[in-house]
Scaffold this motif. Structure first.
Motif, PDB file in Angstrom:
ATOM      1  N   GLU A 280       0.936  -1.112  -0.018  1.00 60.30           N
ATOM      2  CA  GLU A 280       0.027  -0.041  -0.157  1.00 60.30           C
ATOM      3  C   GLU A 280       0.830   1.236  -0.071  1.00 60.30           C
ATOM      4  O   GLU A 280       2.001   1.244   0.345  1.00 60.30           O
ATOM      5  N   MET A 281       0.345   2.152  -0.558  1.00 59.97           N
ATOM      6  CA  MET A 281       0.942   3.735  -0.254  1.00 59.97           C
ATOM      7  C   MET A 281       1.115   4.021   1.323  1.00 59.97           C
ATOM      8  O   MET A 281       0.350   3.575   2.080  1.00 59.97           O
ATOM      9  N   PRO A 282       2.167   4.692   1.734  1.00 59.48           N
ATOM     10  CA  PRO A 282       2.291   5.220   3.020  1.00 59.48           C
ATOM     11  C   PRO A 282       0.936   5.834   3.480  1.00 59.48           C
ATOM     12  O   PRO A 282       0.082   6.213   2.669  1.00 59.48           O
ATOM     13  N   ALA A 283       0.551   5.970   4.813  1.00 60.97           N
ATOM     14  CA  ALA A 283      -0.601   6.693   5.375  1.00 60.97           C
ATOM     15  C   ALA A 283      -0.543   8.183   4.962  1.00 60.97           C
ATOM     16  O   ALA A 283       0.524   8.714   5.006  1.00 60.97           O
ATOM     17  N   PHE A 284      -1.638   8.700   4.553  1.00 64.35           N
ATOM     18  CA  PHE A 284      -1.583  10.269   4.316  1.00 64.35           C
ATOM     19  C   PHE A 284      -2.393  11.140   5.331  1.00 64.35           C
ATOM     20  O   PHE A 284      -3.525  10.568   5.843  1.00 64.35           O
ATOM     21  N   TYR A 285      -1.592  12.180   5.823  1.00 61.96           N
ATOM     22  CA  TYR A 285      -2.397  12.913   6.861  1.00 61.96           C
ATOM     23  C   TYR A 285      -2.304  14.322   6.302  1.00 61.96           C
ATOM     24  O   TYR A 285      -1.482  14.948   5.685  1.00 61.96           O
ATOM     25  N   CYS A 300      -3.812   4.392   4.897  1.00 63.48           N
ATOM     26  CA  CYS A 300      -4.847   5.168   5.352  1.00 63.48           C
ATOM     27  C   CYS A 300      -4.884   6.579   4.856  1.00 63.48           C
ATOM     28  O   CYS A 300      -3.918   7.083   4.368  1.00 63.48           O
ATOM     29  N   GLN A 301      -6.009   7.154   4.914  1.00 63.88           N
ATOM     30  CA  GLN A 301      -6.306   8.497   4.846  1.00 63.88           C
ATOM     31  C   GLN A 301      -6.815   9.260   5.809  1.00 63.88           C
ATOM     32  O   GLN A 301      -7.975   9.177   6.026  1.00 63.88           O
ATOM     33  N   ILE A 302      -5.872  10.012   6.577  1.00 63.20           N
ATOM     34  CA  ILE A 302      -6.375  10.843   7.536  1.00 63.20           C
ATOM     35  C   ILE A 302      -6.572  12.201   7.350  1.00 63.20           C
ATOM     36  O   ILE A 302      -5.773  12.865   7.243  1.00 63.20           O
TER      37      ILE A 302
END
Length: 373
Positions: A280-285, A300-302
């Motif tokens: 997966e792509m790294p989590a996005f904040y 994840c997209q936060i």
């Protein structure tokens, strides 16, 4: 070290886990952001030098089979030995539900016969631990026991009317066993892990099933101890462990993992925990997001606020959404303006705009897979 094989039995009673185990076995429950319960057990065995591991399946095992696959993540995909998936042996008499672990072993006698290892570690699948099995094997060999049980003194493992508890003498031999007492009288909780010779296990299982016995602790171990038919001793496990036998215990484990000191005791450098990889792509904040004391997996997209929560791969928290003390499994969505607290969301769950869900901490709300609220 002598050659050892492992067997994991996945037929525990899952009724107290409600919606979480409608579609999966306890062993396949997602935990700690990117793992499954069985990852800890298989990894412990592999780290202990076991190259031949059998997993006895019962009901709802498709998710578990998909996760384990060929066993390559645990380096168990060789031509000899390796990971063996042992689905229910169906006959007219046996409809796929084993009355107990002894029946599961009896149905897989061929696997035990084909295996060449001298010793076998038998474990259930609903207790999370990360054990030094090499220490347990050395203890077994040095004491000359017929069977060595693994136990813990952790008081959080005790359950009224559930579990198995043992009494020990000064030399570490088992004096007595209590199975599902109303109130446990002994401080030592049997972790449903035992070590013995493979040939001895085959002999015990054949005799037990022939006499209509099903349960390992109540029907077999208790009789061996009381009638002194075998030398049974116990090895103390001093690490952290959790019995995943209810929604509350599942919730507690994931909340405990948020504490750095507990993560350090469970995820040990020399005993790595392996799991199935999902790229997966790294989590996005986003710039407006706010995250406090949470485990957030890749993908994840936060964009909202999360605190004291465990988010699995692919979870999306929309702007102005607030997630507190929650577990959100793979690909869950919390839409704009929603507020959830003390909730467990299974895979692909959607919480729609401006929805408010607040459960008591002692009894979290569970939302089943693919449900839209």
């Amino acid at each position: 070290m002598k050659d050892v094989m492992g067997i994991i039995y996945t037929g525990e009673n899952d009724a107290r886990l409600r919606e979480l185990t409608i579609i999966r076995a306890i062993a396949a429950l997602p935990v700690a952001g990117r793992f499954r319960v069985i990852d800890f057990l298989v990894s412990s065995m592999v780290n202990g030098g076991m190259k031949n591991i059998g997993v006895i399946m019962q009901k709802n095992y498709h998710s578990l089979m998909d996760h384990l696959g060929s066993g390559k993540e645990w380096d168990l995909h060789g031509k000899t030995n390796g990971l063996h998936i042992l689905p229910p042996f169906l006959t007219r008499e046996n409809v796929g539900l084993y009355p107990g672990v002894l029946d599961g072993l009896r149905s897989n006698t061929d696997y035990l016969n084909r295996s060449k290892q001298e010793l076998v570690v038998l474990s259930n699948s609903n207790i999370i631990y990360n054990a030094h099995f090499k220490d347990m094997i050395a203890f077994y060999e040095n004491t000359g026991a017929d069977i060595t049980l693994m136990y813990t003194k952790d008081p959080t493992m005790k359950r009224d009317e559930f579990g198995t508890y043992i009494s020990l003498d000064e030399e570490g031999n088992v004096k007595d066993i209590e199975v599902e007492p109303t109130h446990p009288n002994y401080e030592n909780t049997f972790m449903q892990v035992c070590l013995m010779k493979r040939e001895f296990l085959k002999e015990l299982v054949d005799k037990a099933v022939a006499h209509g016995l099903h349960d390992l602790a109540r029907d077999l171990l208790l009789k061996l101890v009381q009638e002194k038919q075998a030398k049974v001793n116990a090895f103390e496990y001093t690490g952290v462990c959790w019995n995943i036998d209810s929604v509350q215990s599942y919730f507690k484990f994931n909340m405990d993992i948020l504490k750095p000191e507990i993560r350090k005791r469970l995820f040990i450098d020399e005993l790595p925990v392996f799991t199935k990889v999902r790229d997966e792509m790294p989590a996005f904040y986003s710039a407006e997001s706010h995250s406090v004391n949470s485990l957030v997996a890749d993908g994840c997209q936060i964009e909202g606020k999360i605190e004291n929560s465990v988010l699995f791969r692919g979870v999306r928290v929309a702007p102005n959404a607030h997630v507190k003390n929650c577990i959100i499994m793979q690909d869950g969505q919390v839409q704009e303006g929603a507020y959830i607290e003390n909730c467990i969301l299974d895979k692909q769950t959607v919480i729609k705009k401006n929805t408010k869900l607040i459960g008591p901490e002692a009894y979290p709300i569970v939302i089943a897979k693919n449900v839209v609220i």
